[in-house]
Write an enzyme that holds these catalytic residues in place. Structure first.
Site, PDB file in Angstrom:
ATOM      1  N   ALA A  69       0.804  -1.218   0.000  1.00  0.00           N
ATOM      2  CA  ALA A  69       0.000   0.000   0.000  1.00  0.00           C
ATOM      3  C   ALA A  69       0.839   1.272   0.000  1.00  0.00           C
ATOM      4  O   ALA A  69       0.416   2.301  -0.530  1.00  0.00           O
ATOM      5  CB  ALA A  69      -0.937   0.002   1.211  1.00  0.00           C
ATOM      6  N   ARG A  90      -3.231  -0.456   7.398  1.00  0.00           N
ATOM      7  CA  ARG A  90      -2.705  -0.732   8.735  1.00  0.00           C
ATOM      8  C   ARG A  90      -1.754   0.334   9.258  1.00  0.00           C
ATOM      9  O   ARG A  90      -1.267   0.223  10.381  1.00  0.00           O
ATOM     10  CB  ARG A  90      -1.981  -2.085   8.728  1.00  0.00           C
ATOM     11  CG  ARG A  90      -2.904  -3.257   8.473  1.00  0.00           C
ATOM     12  CD  ARG A  90      -2.117  -4.558   8.423  1.00  0.00           C
ATOM     13  NE  ARG A  90      -2.981  -5.721   8.311  1.00  0.00           N
ATOM     14  CZ  ARG A  90      -3.512  -6.151   7.169  1.00  0.00           C
ATOM     15  NH1 ARG A  90      -3.230  -5.518   6.045  1.00  0.00           N
ATOM     16  NH2 ARG A  90      -4.302  -7.203   7.146  1.00  0.00           N
ATOM     17  N   ASP A 140      -5.367  -1.742  -6.814  1.00  0.00           N
ATOM     18  CA  ASP A 140      -5.792  -0.542  -7.538  1.00  0.00           C
ATOM     19  C   ASP A 140      -5.406  -0.512  -9.015  1.00  0.00           C
ATOM     20  O   ASP A 140      -5.826   0.369  -9.763  1.00  0.00           O
ATOM     21  CB  ASP A 140      -5.241   0.722  -6.855  1.00  0.00           C
ATOM     22  CG  ASP A 140      -3.733   0.647  -6.582  1.00  0.00           C
ATOM     23  OD1 ASP A 140      -2.987   0.170  -7.469  1.00  0.00           O
ATOM     24  OD2 ASP A 140      -3.309   1.066  -5.495  1.00  0.00           O
ATOM     25  N   HIS A 169      -3.608 -10.114  -4.230  1.00  0.00           N
ATOM     26  CA  HIS A 169      -4.888  -9.922  -3.544  1.00  0.00           C
ATOM     27  C   HIS A 169      -6.012  -9.545  -4.500  1.00  0.00           C
ATOM     28  O   HIS A 169      -7.063  -9.079  -4.059  1.00  0.00           O
ATOM     29  CB  HIS A 169      -4.735  -8.866  -2.445  1.00  0.00           C
ATOM     30  CG  HIS A 169      -3.795  -9.281  -1.357  1.00  0.00           C
ATOM     31  ND1 HIS A 169      -3.242  -8.394  -0.455  1.00  0.00           N
ATOM     32  CD2 HIS A 169      -3.295 -10.498  -1.022  1.00  0.00           C
ATOM     33  CE1 HIS A 169      -2.449  -9.040   0.376  1.00  0.00           C
ATOM     34  NE2 HIS A 169      -2.460 -10.317   0.051  1.00  0.00           N
ATOM     35  N   CYS A 196     -18.936 -13.226  -9.012  1.00  0.00           N
ATOM     36  CA  CYS A 196     -20.061 -13.817  -8.297  1.00  0.00           C
ATOM     37  C   CYS A 196     -19.544 -14.957  -7.435  1.00  0.00           C
ATOM     38  O   CYS A 196     -18.823 -15.830  -7.921  1.00  0.00           O
ATOM     39  CB  CYS A 196     -21.121 -14.322  -9.280  1.00  0.00           C
ATOM     40  SG  CYS A 196     -22.478 -15.219  -8.491  1.00  0.00           S
ATOM     41  N   CYS A 216     -26.748 -15.335 -12.439  1.00  0.00           N
ATOM     42  CA  CYS A 216     -27.464 -16.315 -11.615  1.00  0.00           C
ATOM     43  C   CYS A 216     -28.218 -15.729 -10.436  1.00  0.00           C
ATOM     44  O   CYS A 216     -28.892 -16.464  -9.713  1.00  0.00           O
ATOM     45  CB  CYS A 216     -26.482 -17.378 -11.122  1.00  0.00           C
ATOM     46  SG  CYS A 216     -25.379 -16.808  -9.798  1.00  0.00           S
ATOM     47  N   THR A 218       5.574  -2.102   1.836  1.00  0.00           N
ATOM     48  CA  THR A 218       4.831  -3.174   2.493  1.00  0.00           C
ATOM     49  C   THR A 218       5.403  -3.430   3.875  1.00  0.00           C
ATOM     50  O   THR A 218       6.625  -3.417   4.063  1.00  0.00           O
ATOM     51  CB  THR A 218       4.843  -4.471   1.664  1.00  0.00           C
ATOM     52  OG1 THR A 218       4.276  -5.538   2.431  1.00  0.00           O
ATOM     53  CG2 THR A 218       6.249  -4.858   1.227  1.00  0.00           C
ATOM     54  N   SER A 219       4.516  -3.678   4.835  1.00  0.00           N
ATOM     55  CA  SER A 219       4.943  -3.937   6.209  1.00  0.00           C
ATOM     56  C   SER A 219       5.520  -5.327   6.370  1.00  0.00           C
ATOM     57  O   SER A 219       6.118  -5.649   7.399  1.00  0.00           O
ATOM     58  CB  SER A 219       3.754  -3.775   7.165  1.00  0.00           C
ATOM     59  OG  SER A 219       2.752  -4.731   6.860  1.00  0.00           O
ATOM     60  N   ASN A 257      10.691   0.858   3.018  1.00  0.00           N
ATOM     61  CA  ASN A 257       9.445   1.036   3.747  1.00  0.00           C
ATOM     62  C   ASN A 257       9.638   2.074   4.838  1.00  0.00           C
ATOM     63  O   ASN A 257      10.703   2.156   5.453  1.00  0.00           O
ATOM     64  CB  ASN A 257       8.986  -0.292   4.367  1.00  0.00           C
ATOM     65  CG  ASN A 257       7.525  -0.264   4.764  1.00  0.00           C
ATOM     66  OD1 ASN A 257       6.649  -0.021   3.936  1.00  0.00           O
ATOM     67  ND2 ASN A 257       7.233  -0.503   6.032  1.00  0.00           N
TER      68      ASN A 257
END
Length: 261
Positions: free
Chosen positions: A14, A26, A96, A113, A121, A149, A187-188, A212
């Site tokens: 992020a 976070r 994103d 992710h 769906c 559906c 990133t953490s 970071n």
């Protein structure tokens, strides 16, 4: 170190997109830090069981600042690195698609992710454009369902309680083992299995650079830790001239055994 690398694998989180106006989750001012209840909107059990949670999630999707965000210099640094011929793969925890919008080829990006720009769906697996679902939301639907559906529709992202895509994980492992330098940026390194790729690469013999703002659990095994703004640090790294080296690129292990590592 960076200039000598011939095949680089990167992992982004992020922190790469915060300069584009997208808050992290976070961090000290993260979405879940400020409102811990917001995490329920990304919990698969809560999402499936509660229509009110789904309605809140749809409103949050429509208001996500990512729809108006533009790639920043950190994103473009990876495009430059790819143009130099040294970027093997970019693994990202971000949803994103700003790496792709910056110009990085889609086949270079492994979205660990998923993506917020598609829907899926949960019943029949049909996918579609998120913009279509958000248009239905704007027209008055509270909880848009699947047009195929009638099932529950969600973003094509990995929710808490869901497994990551096995094919994406397989390619991410391959990229982590087939590099001579692994760069973890923004990133953490606390969310697994994504965080484990940095350690996997380091144990296989690759150099590890962590960029970071906050300390990570893997700082002690890193060859370099850079704390500056990513919009400055990453372009600086990408611009580093290639250094001639007599040492050939090493392929770490037999590809048939990578699944076991």
């Amino acid at each position: 170190m960076f200039g000598a690398a011939r095949r680089i694998t990167a992992l982004t989180g992020a922190g790469v997109s915060t300069a584009s106006g997208i808050p992290d989750f976070r961090g000290p001012d993260g979405v879940w830090t400020r409102n811990p209840q917001a995490a329920r909107l990304s919990d698969i059990d809560s999402y499936l069981a509660d229509e009110d949670v789904r309605a809140q999630a749809w409103r949050a999707r429509a208001e996500n600042p990512a729809w108006h965000a533009e790639p920043n210099t950190a994103h473009r640094a990876f495009v430059d690195l790819d143009a130099s011929g040294r970027l093997g793969a970019l693994l990202t925890q971000n949803i994103d698609e700003l790496h792709q919008r910056a110009g990085l080829a889609r086949d270079r990006v492994l979205e660990l992710h998923g993506t917020m720009r598609r829907t899926v769906c949960v019943h029949c697996g049909a996918t579609g454009a998120m913009t279509d679902a958000l248009q239905r939301l704007a027209e008055g639907e509270r909880d848009p369902d699947c047009r195929s559906c009638g099932g529950i529709l969600k973003s094509a992202t990995v929710f808490f309680g869901q497994a990551l895509d096995a094919d994406v994980l397989r390619e991410a492992r391959r990229a982590s083992l087939d590099c001579d330098l692994f760069v973890a940026a923004g990133t953490s390194l606390t969310v697994y299995p994504a965080a484990a790729f940095a350690e996997l690469a380091a144990k296989a013999g690759a150099k590890l650079i962590i960029c970071n703002a906050e300390p990570t659990p893997y700082d002690e095994i890193a060859d370099a830790v850079l704390r500056g703004p990513l919009t400055e640090v990453l372009p600086g790294l990408a611009a580093a001239p290639l250094i001639d080296s007599a040492e050939p690129l090493r392929t770490w292990g037999d590809p048939t055994t990578w699944e076991q590592m």
